[in-house]
Design an enzyme around this catalytic site. Structure first.
Site, PDB file in Angstrom:
ATOM      1  CB  SER A  36      38.790  36.067  38.444  1.00  0.00           C
ATOM      2  OG  SER A  36      37.519  36.309  38.948  1.00  0.00           O
ATOM      3  CG  HIS A  68      35.898  41.049  39.419  1.00  0.00           C
ATOM      4  ND1 HIS A  68      34.811  40.344  38.958  1.00  0.00           N
ATOM      5  CD2 HIS A  68      36.728  40.127  39.929  1.00  0.00           C
ATOM      6  CE1 HIS A  68      34.978  39.057  39.178  1.00  0.00           C
ATOM      7  NE2 HIS A  68      36.142  38.902  39.780  1.00  0.00           N
ATOM      8  NE  ARG A  90      31.751  37.366  33.366  1.00  0.00           N
ATOM      9  CZ  ARG A  90      32.853  36.874  32.804  1.00  0.00           C
ATOM     10  NH1 ARG A  90      33.953  36.754  33.508  1.00  0.00           N
ATOM     11  NH2 ARG A  90      32.857  36.487  31.542  1.00  0.00           N
ATOM     12  CG  HIS A  92      29.994  37.229  38.862  1.00  0.00           C
ATOM     13  ND1 HIS A  92      30.824  38.313  38.997  1.00  0.00           N
ATOM     14  CD2 HIS A  92      30.733  36.250  38.274  1.00  0.00           C
ATOM     15  CE1 HIS A  92      32.018  38.009  38.509  1.00  0.00           C
ATOM     16  NE2 HIS A  92      31.987  36.769  38.063  1.00  0.00           N
ATOM     17  CD  GLU A 191      32.225  24.628  41.934  1.00  0.00           C
ATOM     18  OE1 GLU A 191      33.448  24.709  42.196  1.00  0.00           O
ATOM     19  OE2 GLU A 191      31.585  25.548  41.390  1.00  0.00           O
TER      20      GLU A 191
END
Ligand code: 8IG
Length: 275
Positions: A36, A68, A90, A92, A191
């Site tokens: 990113s 992306h 990618r 993930h 988080e």
């Protein structure tokens, strides 16, 4: 290895053969994964001699995230003539396709002959001195996914997972670069503030959703690894603001010129003498 355990390595060899065939470049010296905020950062590396949709090569899946780019590129590095394979997106871990899908690009890079893997990402920063748009060199990692690309009694040493000599080169290119410990959460939620505090207490400086599984697979394949994070946001609870994907994309745009130069000059020095 059992047949089922060796299948992903065979798929990577098939992918490398398909890349050699389609690109006309029989082998690569180094490979990069653009995370990113890093989409434009490979543009200064050199001349793109081949580019294709990654899904045209065996084992590559379409990207799941806006921002992306699912393109594979072969670049002739300006100044050294080395061959760089650029993985523009990618898979993930949070996509649920399994760890072999996550590390397919790295195994493919190794199968093309690459000796060095450059892993980049966008991530949250725990150190409040790192404003969004600050690149940070990865010194070490905490794989908090509970997963691993390794199968069986394969006791790969990760003491110097992020190759010290490569970090030294990056420091020479940009002496103001800080280093940090990158901790991979499974995602896809960011988080909680409590999880960020836990990460800080156990020694993390950066939190993200990628890179650690790829670094382990790279090491297993015998590659040297360089990791660079772009802090695109302060981790949850550090600034008091909410996190947004738009902020992530904007930080990448703002940091573009600095990280492009950093990446190009670092790759040039790594590959000096490789071609
Ligand atoms: I960009 O704050 C980006 N990716 N886990 N936390 C995690 N991943 C991220 C973050 C973040 N920012």
């Amino acid at each position: 290895m059992t047949d089922s355990a060796s299948a992903p390595y065979q798929l990577a060899r098939d992918a490398a053969a398909a890349i050699a065939e389609a690109s006309g470049v029989p082998a690569h010296d180094l490979a990069l994964v653009l995370g990113s905020g890093w989409a434009g950062a490979a543009d200064l590396l050199g001349e793109t001699v081949w580019q294709a949709d990654a899904t045209s090569i065996p084992g590559f899946r379409p990207p799941a995230v806006a921002g992306h780019v699912g393109t594979l590129r072969s670049i002739r590095v300006e100044g050294t003539g080395a061959r760089a394979l650029v993985l523009g997106a990618r898979t993930h871990y949070y996509e649920g396709a399994g760890v072999d899908a996550v590390v397919h690009g790295v195994r493919t890079a190794a199968a093309t002959g690459a000796r060095t893997m450059v892993l980049t990402n966008g991530c949250g920063g725990i150190n409040p001195d790192w404003a969004p748009g600050t690149p940070v060199l990865i010194r070490d990692q905490i794989n908090f996914t509970g997963a691993t690309p390794l199968v069986g009694a394969n006791f790969v040493d990760l003491t110097d997972l992020y190759t010290p000599a490569l970090r030294q080169i990056a420091h020479e290119v940009d002496p103001s670069l800080d280093e940090g410990v990158y901790m991979q959460f499974s995602g896809p939620s960011y988080e909680t503030p409590a999880e960020v505090q836990m990460a800080k207490v156990i020694g993390a400086d950066l939190v993200g959703m990628s890179t650690t599984l790829e670094a382990i697979a790279a090491r297993e394949a015998g590659l040297d690894v360089l990791g660079i994070s772009l802090v695109t946001n302060l981790a949850a609870g550090i600034s008091g603001e909410a996190l947004s994907h738009e902020e992530v994309l904007q930080a990448g745009r703002d940091a573009g010129p600095r990280i492009s130069r950093l990446l190009a000059e670092t790759v040039r020095r790594i590959t000096d003498g490789a071609a």
